[in-house]
Design a protein around this motif. Structure first.
Motif, PDB file in Angstrom:
ATOM      1  N   SER A 105      35.410  40.427  37.109  1.00 34.53           N
ATOM      2  CA  SER A 105      36.853  40.377  37.320  1.00 34.53           C
ATOM      3  C   SER A 105      37.294  41.498  38.252  1.00 34.53           C
TER       4      SER A 105
ATOM      5  N   ALA B  22      49.723  38.592  31.948  1.00 32.33           N
ATOM      6  CA  ALA B  22      48.625  38.626  30.988  1.00 32.33           C
ATOM      7  C   ALA B  22      49.250  38.497  29.607  1.00 32.33           C
TER       8      ALA B  22
ATOM      9  N   GLU C  63      45.208  35.968  31.920  1.00 33.93           N
ATOM     10  CA  GLU C  63      44.191  35.979  30.874  1.00 33.93           C
ATOM     11  C   GLU C  63      44.816  36.420  29.553  1.00 33.93           C
ATOM     12  N   SER C  64      44.065  36.196  28.470  1.00 33.52           N
ATOM     13  CA  SER C  64      44.451  36.731  27.171  1.00 33.52           C
ATOM     14  C   SER C  64      43.720  38.039  26.963  1.00 33.52           C
ATOM     15  N   ARG C  65      44.445  39.016  26.387  1.00 31.82           N
ATOM     16  CA  ARG C  65      43.824  40.315  26.146  1.00 31.82           C
ATOM     17  C   ARG C  65      44.051  40.732  24.701  1.00 31.82           C
TER      18      ARG C  65
ATOM     19  N   SER D 253      40.025  42.493  27.950  1.00 36.25           N
ATOM     20  CA  SER D 253      40.032  41.087  28.359  1.00 36.25           C
ATOM     21  C   SER D 253      39.319  40.248  27.313  1.00 36.25           C
TER      22      SER D 253
ATOM     23  N   ARG E  95      39.690  36.293  27.202  1.00 36.00           N
ATOM     24  CA  ARG E  95      39.277  35.057  27.867  1.00 36.00           C
ATOM     25  C   ARG E  95      40.362  34.694  28.864  1.00 36.00           C
ATOM     26  N   SER E  96      39.993  33.833  29.808  1.00 37.28           N
ATOM     27  CA  SER E  96      41.031  33.419  30.741  1.00 37.28           C
ATOM     28  C   SER E  96      41.995  32.503  29.997  1.00 37.28           C
ATOM     29  N   LYS E  97      43.249  32.603  30.351  1.00 37.61           N
ATOM     30  CA  LYS E  97      44.300  31.903  29.607  1.00 37.61           C
ATOM     31  C   LYS E  97      44.257  30.401  29.866  1.00 37.61           C
TER      32      LYS E  97
END
Ligand SMILES: [Zn+2]
Length: 525
Positions: free
Chosen positions: A14, A255, A290-292, A303, A305-307
């Motif tokens: 990333s 994010a 993304e989800s954090r 981080s 996963r990607s949202k």
């Protein structure tokens, strides 16, 4: 050391990780750099509804219990089982919607949100998508930077929607006796009724987010739709945050910080995330959608996963449930249970008891206390004196003893008794303070301490007159002032005579006698 940790935890491909690699994480962002950006924050709050049973079956809706004991074919998602909507869950959702000024959609639709995760055995969640039960609401928070007492200025935060859905179960990853890595599943929570409340991206600072959540929780508690117990997960919050240059019109990439379990941590996570995103942007990078996850011990987000996008969930109308119709008559019936809301109540109490915003906040901290206060105040000789005793005498002592209002040794009944005694003049303010000190020292209510330590008040007019005479004789200058027309000097004589009586003279009688005696001396002319 930090850099290596960050590199390993973040997805090495990333851009964030690449930029972090080249940046010192110890440099603080300068105020000039921070001032260039405008944070844009929106919150998604999941709230468990206080129903007896689950959303679509008759299983008990209760926290805890032996794992996998509050389950049935419906909430386990076994083939052939059909969901039946819980009427009470709908009523609570409507109540919550109205309390946050949403419009109710008469006919809403349940949809399947498809995703695979072990804690959801059906492989989908029953939720609402394009036709939620409520939309277009708002709640008010104190305006940024404004001290509530100063102007009472507020900022209105829009609510995009409120929809009904079911909760998933829980995966248990750790806490087992041996150190073998394994995961267990507890489906007791599967099918618990939730409302999700989505705000507009109207919040501009972590403090505003904190205020919004505090106000929202207060409203939900007042309406009784949820116990909002964050430790048990009854209220959970995800925060969307993005940065844009001040004056820009287009939002930046956001994010999402997931599942933070306290409002203070949300604020900390947002503060961290704002700086992280500015660092990325200042370094010439771009923020990834993304989800954090917030790690409280380390004070940073990671981080996850990607949202997912909405289309990843392949929403479609739930074929096992008919459209939900909440007609006007049913809405009216539900609304009879809507209490006076905290903000309205504060405004009314400020007028009615002539108190400030801060005192009103104290008195309305919970609906239970506010109710009990108002019931008690109505029985008192002077409701205003009850308020002032609570806000000036009680809260200070509670704070010193590290107690909540609800844990006070002096009950509201005790406060009313004390206020009445002070109002009638049977108790001087000095004695009142002493008695309250004793109540706190001995953890006893006012009535008990008063009966025991009741001051022997001097109500004998002759004895009081003798003391007044003594004060008059000793202060010819003040006597002359009084006779010259300066009537306020009377307070000087009252104060001195009271001291002579060691605070035991009946204050009403004392006042009366001082005036009578001074007036009997005649005017100077
Ligand atoms: Zn069930």
């Amino acid at each position: 050391m930090d850099l290596i940790g960050i590199y390993q935890q973040d997805n090495p491909l990333s851009p964030i990780a690449r930029i972090k690699m080249n940046m010192s994480t110890t440099t603080e962002l300068s105020p000039e750099v921070l001032a260039k950006y405008q944070p844009v924050i929106g919150l998604e709050v999941h709230v468990q509804l206080l129903t007896e049973t689950k959303a679509f079956c008759n299983c008990v809706n209760r926290y805890g219990g032996e794992p996998n004991t509050h389950v049935c074919p419906t909430c386990l998602g076994l083939p052939g089982a059909l969901p039946v909507l819980n009427r009470h869950a709908v009523e609570l959702a409507v109540l919550a919607s109205k309390a946050i000024h949403c419009e109710i959609r008469e006919t809403s639709i349940f949809s399947r949100k498809n995703y695979f995760y072990p804690d959801s055995p059906k492989g989908y969640q029953i939720s609402q998508f394009d036709r939620p039960i409520a939309e277009n609401g708002w709640i008010e928070i104190p305006a940024a930077g404004a001290v509530p007492d100063a102007t009472g200025a507020t900022k209105r935060i829009g609510i995009t929607r409120l929809h009904l859905e079911e909760d998933a179960g829980k995966s248990l990853h750790d806490g087992f006796a041996d150190s073998v890595s394994r995961t267990y599943i507890d489906l007791n929570r599967c099918g618990t009724p939730l409302v999700e409340i989505v705000s507009e991206p109207d919040l501009s600072t972590p403090d505003e987010a904190f205020e919004y959540l505090t106000r929202l929780k207060e409203i939900l508690l007042y309406t009784g739709v949820s116990d909002c117990n964050m430790e048990e997960g009854s209220l959970r919050c995800d925060a969307n945050v993005s940065m844009m240059l001040k004056g820009a019109v287009k939002f930046g990439t956001k994010a999402e910080v997931k599942n933070v379990n306290s409002f203070r941590y949300i604020r900390a996570a947002l503060e961290y995330e704002i700086e992280r995103q500015i660092e990325v942007l200042e370094g010439g990078g771009r923020v990834v959608q993304e989800s954090r996850l917030w790690n409280n011990a380390e004070g940073r987000t990671y981080s996850m996963r990607s949202k997912e996008q909405a289309h990843d969930y392949r929403y479609f109308p739930e074929p096992d449930l008919p459209p939900l119709v909440v007609g006007e008559a049913w809405q009216r019936e539900i609304l009879t249970a809507l209490p006076e809301l905290p903000e309205t109540r504060r405004k009314r109490m400020i007028e009615e008891y002539e108190i400030g915003q801060q005192d009103a906040m104290t008195l309305t901290s919970t609906r239970g206390f506010a109710d009990r206060f108002e019931t008690a105040a109505k029985e008192a000789k002077s409701p205003k004196r009850v308020v002032s005793l609570i806000t000036s005498e009680l809260t200070g002592r509670l704070k010193a003893a590290n107690l909540e209002l609800e844990q006070s040794p002096v009950t509201l009944k005790g406060i009313v008794q004390a206020a009445d005694l002070a109002e009638s003049g049977d108790l001087s303010s000095k004695m009142l303070k002493q008695l309250l000190d004793t109540c706190f020292a001995e953890s006893k209510d006012f009535a008990e301490v008063y009966e025991r330590d009741k001051p022997k008040q001097i109500s004998d007019a002759g004895a009081i007159e003798a003391m007044i005479d003594e004060v008059i004789a000793a202060n010819p200058k003040q006597v002359a002032q009084y006779r010259g027309g300066k009537k306020t000097v009377a307070a000087f004589f009252v104060g001195n005579a009271m001291r002579l009586s060691k605070g035991q003279a009946n204050p009403v009688l004392l006042n009366e006698l001082v005036t009578r005696k001074l007036d009997a001396l005649g005017s100077a002319e």
